[in-house]
Design an enzyme around this catalytic site. Structure first.
Site, mmCIF file in Angstrom:
data_model
loop_
_atom_site.group_PDB
_atom_site.id
_atom_site.type_symbol
_atom_site.label_atom_id
_atom_site.label_comp_id
_atom_site.label_asym_id
_atom_site.label_seq_id
_atom_site.Cartn_x
_atom_site.Cartn_y
_atom_site.Cartn_z
ATOM 1 N N LYS A 1 0.999 -1.369 -0.344
ATOM 2 C CA LYS A 1 0.022 0.395 0.175
ATOM 3 C C LYS A 1 0.871 1.342 -0.152
ATOM 4 O O LYS A 1 0.472 2.381 -0.349
ATOM 5 C CB LYS A 1 -1.158 -0.114 1.636
ATOM 6 C CG LYS A 1 -1.541 -1.009 1.198
ATOM 7 C CD LYS A 1 -2.767 -1.359 2.260
ATOM 8 C CE LYS A 1 -4.297 -2.597 2.006
ATOM 9 N NZ LYS A 1 -4.894 -2.418 3.919
ATOM 10 N N TYR A 2 2.141 0.992 -0.033
ATOM 11 C CA TYR A 2 2.902 2.358 0.615
ATOM 12 C C TYR A 2 2.951 2.979 -1.081
ATOM 13 O O TYR A 2 3.541 4.071 -1.387
ATOM 14 C CB TYR A 2 4.304 2.337 0.898
ATOM 15 C CG TYR A 2 4.665 2.017 2.746
ATOM 16 C CD1 TYR A 2 3.926 1.086 2.722
ATOM 17 C CD2 TYR A 2 5.587 3.004 2.909
ATOM 18 C CE1 TYR A 2 3.888 0.996 4.307
ATOM 19 C CE2 TYR A 2 5.706 2.465 4.125
ATOM 20 C CZ TYR A 2 5.022 1.899 5.027
ATOM 21 O OH TYR A 2 4.914 2.006 6.155
ATOM 22 N N TYR B 1 15.536 12.019 17.915
ATOM 23 C CA TYR B 1 16.956 12.019 18.682
ATOM 24 C C TYR B 1 17.865 12.754 18.884
ATOM 25 O O TYR B 1 19.051 11.819 19.776
ATOM 26 C CB TYR B 1 17.085 10.100 18.991
ATOM 27 C CG TYR B 1 15.983 9.322 18.800
ATOM 28 C CD1 TYR B 1 15.787 9.579 19.720
ATOM 29 C CD2 TYR B 1 15.782 8.627 17.670
ATOM 30 C CE1 TYR B 1 14.161 8.277 20.694
ATOM 31 C CE2 TYR B 1 14.026 8.146 17.813
ATOM 32 C CZ TYR B 1 14.184 7.714 18.975
ATOM 33 O OH TYR B 1 12.619 6.886 18.889
ATOM 34 N N ASP C 1 7.550 7.791 2.378
ATOM 35 C CA ASP C 1 6.473 7.915 2.760
ATOM 36 C C ASP C 1 6.803 8.937 3.459
ATOM 37 O O ASP C 1 6.961 9.360 4.819
ATOM 38 C CB ASP C 1 6.161 6.846 4.203
ATOM 39 C CG ASP C 1 6.903 6.547 5.516
ATOM 40 O OD1 ASP C 1 8.163 6.546 4.918
ATOM 41 O OD2 ASP C 1 6.631 6.766 6.383
ATOM 42 N N GLU D 1 17.411 -0.414 9.916
ATOM 43 C CA GLU D 1 18.451 1.466 10.575
ATOM 44 C C GLU D 1 19.627 0.834 11.892
ATOM 45 O O GLU D 1 19.909 1.061 11.914
ATOM 46 C CB GLU D 1 16.647 2.162 10.846
ATOM 47 C CG GLU D 1 17.347 2.833 11.592
ATOM 48 C CD GLU D 1 15.484 3.715 12.444
ATOM 49 O OE1 GLU D 1 15.735 4.652 11.411
ATOM 50 O OE2 GLU D 1 15.552 3.955 12.821
HETATM 51 C C1 UD2 Z 1 11.458 3.946 10.201
HETATM 52 C C2 UD2 Z 1 12.482 4.842 9.228
HETATM 53 C C3 UD2 Z 1 13.414 3.381 7.601
HETATM 54 C C4 UD2 Z 1 13.264 2.767 7.964
HETATM 55 C C5 UD2 Z 1 12.241 1.607 9.376
HETATM 56 C C6 UD2 Z 1 12.752 0.262 10.095
HETATM 57 C C7 UD2 Z 1 13.166 6.843 9.992
HETATM 58 C C8 UD2 Z 1 11.828 7.781 9.478
HETATM 59 N N1 UD2 Z 1 12.594 5.749 8.822
HETATM 60 O O1 UD2 Z 1 10.501 4.020 9.762
HETATM 61 O O2 UD2 Z 1 13.552 3.682 7.646
HETATM 62 O O3 UD2 Z 1 14.754 2.405 8.860
HETATM 63 O O4 UD2 Z 1 12.027 2.610 10.628
HETATM 64 O O5 UD2 Z 1 12.603 -1.089 9.019
HETATM 65 O O6 UD2 Z 1 13.665 7.225 9.676
HETATM 66 N N2 UD2 Z 1 7.977 -0.342 2.539
HETATM 67 C C9 UD2 Z 1 7.370 0.004 1.557
HETATM 68 N N3 UD2 Z 1 6.116 -0.842 1.718
HETATM 69 C C10 UD2 Z 1 5.747 -1.455 3.446
HETATM 70 C C11 UD2 Z 1 7.079 -1.368 4.136
HETATM 71 C C12 UD2 Z 1 7.865 -0.535 4.122
HETATM 72 O O7 UD2 Z 1 7.421 0.297 0.747
HETATM 73 O O8 UD2 Z 1 4.607 -2.440 3.419
HETATM 74 C C13 UD2 Z 1 9.264 0.674 2.475
HETATM 75 C C14 UD2 Z 1 9.146 2.421 2.123
HETATM 76 O O9 UD2 Z 1 9.419 2.865 1.612
HETATM 77 C C15 UD2 Z 1 9.065 2.865 3.432
HETATM 78 C C16 UD2 Z 1 10.359 2.195 4.125
HETATM 79 O O10 UD2 Z 1 10.121 0.505 3.393
HETATM 80 O O11 UD2 Z 1 9.447 3.829 3.315
HETATM 81 C C17 UD2 Z 1 10.442 2.172 5.596
HETATM 82 O O12 UD2 Z 1 9.051 1.743 5.935
HETATM 83 P P1 UD2 Z 1 8.457 2.156 7.115
HETATM 84 O O13 UD2 Z 1 8.358 4.119 6.942
HETATM 85 O O14 UD2 Z 1 6.801 1.828 7.117
HETATM 86 O O15 UD2 Z 1 9.193 2.057 8.688
HETATM 87 P P2 UD2 Z 1 9.065 3.376 9.320
HETATM 88 O O16 UD2 Z 1 8.086 4.496 9.850
HETATM 89 O O17 UD2 Z 1 9.611 2.128 11.086
#
Ligand code: UD2
Length: 342
Positions: A113-114, A224, A201, A291
């Site tokens: 869904k991204y 942080y 996102d 990360e």
């Molecule tokens: C944090 C980090 C992210 C990543 C993650 C650890 C920041 C702002 N973001 O964000 O970079 O290190 O933690 O896992 O530091 N994606 C998809 N489809 C999905 C899920 C993820 O395409 O169903 C991709 C997409 O490009 C997304 C990225 O993976 O931007 C990171 O996933 P997230 O944004 O859901 O992770 P988040 O918010 O925990």
């Protein structure tokens, strides 16, 4: 000709060699001035090897990001610039870098869904991201048909790469390291000079340009930058390859922005992928997936330039005095609605 300063060091960067001219001038009647010229030629190989590898377990104070006077800190303790508004002239930097005719590859992942984030990401990038430079987006998705039509600026191109998705968001996020590694091996090594890997996102709200380029680039996570390092969300279990002890750490880097020269990002992606594989074999997943491994990598392979939280904000965070411009920010999302699993 009189020198007001007794010692002036001029460094002229020319192509792949560095020539240092050292002038020593004495502003007294008895000496007049003496001039000593020393030419140092550093080979290309030397420069490329001059990275900032630091030994494990070193004890030193945690570096600050904002000083006690509220002013931002513009350099790391290993003398890498921290990029903040007001500390660079964008016109000057662009004028220096543009004639170098560089290509900036940018990887974006939009699985499941991204894909809904792509329109805002691309449209806002086209207004702010390396405008006037050659940009190649490499977009990984399992839904090529959902990639929106976005008018790209001159010399900006988009390549869609179809990949299989996963039913775990953690897997999607961490597998970006391997995909980045393989893309560099198969294409970017011939197609680009620099590469950035960016979360999708997100939205661009301000200029992001040549000031962000360098050998190895990390971004300080906006959540942080005023946190004591023993409270950083590093991986704390020694069984994981991403483990960092409570007494170590410089900054908490965000996984949403990784950048640098193609060669240096390749080394980073390959190393993190190898560490992720070892963890997988040991059935352990680091607290924040890739990360966490990225933070471990940057602790011992220091970035040559650090982007301030201007280059990674979060829309839900109130503005603060020290961050004058928000250039790139994570949008607010309903995690339960967009992710394939909780
Ligand atoms: C944090 C980090 C992210 C990543 C993650 C650890 C920041 C702002 N973001 O964000 O970079 O290190 O933690 O896992 O530091 N994606 C998809 N489809 C999905 C899920 C993820 O395409 O169903 C991709 C997409 O490009 C997304 C990225 O993976 O931007 C990171 O996933 P997230 O944004 O859901 O992770 P988040 O918010 O925990």
């Amino acid at each position: 000709m009189k020198f007001q300063n007794p010692n002036i060091l001029l460094l002229v960067l020319a192509g792949t060699s560095v020539t240092g001219l050292i002038f020593l001038g004495y502003n007294t009647n008895s000496f007049g001035y003496k001039e000593i010229r020393i030419c140092i030629n550093l080979t290309k190989e030397h420069q490329e090897n001059s990275n900032f590898q630091s030994p494990q377990g070193l004890q030193y104070n945690q570096p600050g990001v904002v000083g006690p006077d509220g002013k931002v800190i513009a350099v790391t303790p290993w003398l890498a610039p921290i990029v903040w508004e007001g500390h660079f002239d964008s016109f000057l930097i662009d004028s220096i870098v543009k004639p170098q005719n560089i290509t900036i590859a940018t990887t974006v992942f939009a699985l499941g869904k991204y894909t809904q984030f792509l329109k805002d990401f691309l449209e806002s990038a086209e207004l702010n991201y390396f405008v006037g430079f050659r940009v190649r987006y490499y977009l990984f998705t399992d839904h090529p048909e959902q990639v929106p039509e976005v008018k790209l600026g001159e010399d900006h191109h988009l390549t869609v790469i179809k990949v299989a998705s996963s039913n775990r968001w953690q897997e999607i996020s961490l597998s970006r390291m391997e995909r980045l590694e393989k893309l560099i091996e198969s294409r970017l090594i011939n197609e680009a000079n620099y590469v950035f890997s960016l979360d999708v996102d997100t939205k661009f709200y301000g200029r992001w340009g040549a000031e962000s380029l360098g050998r190895l680039i990390g971004v300080i996570h906006p959540g942080y930058y005023q946190t004591p390092r023993d409270q950083f969300p590093y991986e704390r279990r020694p069984e994981s390859q991403a483990f960092i002890s409570a007494a170590e750490g410089d900054y908490y880097y965000g996984g949403a922005v990784i950048g640098g020269s193609v060669k240096d990002v390749y080394q980073l992606a390959k190393t993190c992928r190898e560490q992720l594989d070892i963890d997988k074999g040991n059935q352990i997943e680091a607290a924040w997936q890739e990360e966490s491994h990225l933070n471990k990598y940057f602790l011992y392979n220091k970035p040559s330039k650090v982007l301030s939280p201007e280059y990674l904000w979060q829309d839900f965070k109130p503005h603060t005095n020290e961050v004058k411009i928000i250039r790139f920010s994570q949008v607010i999302k309903n995690y339960a609605a967009v992710r394939p699993n909780p």
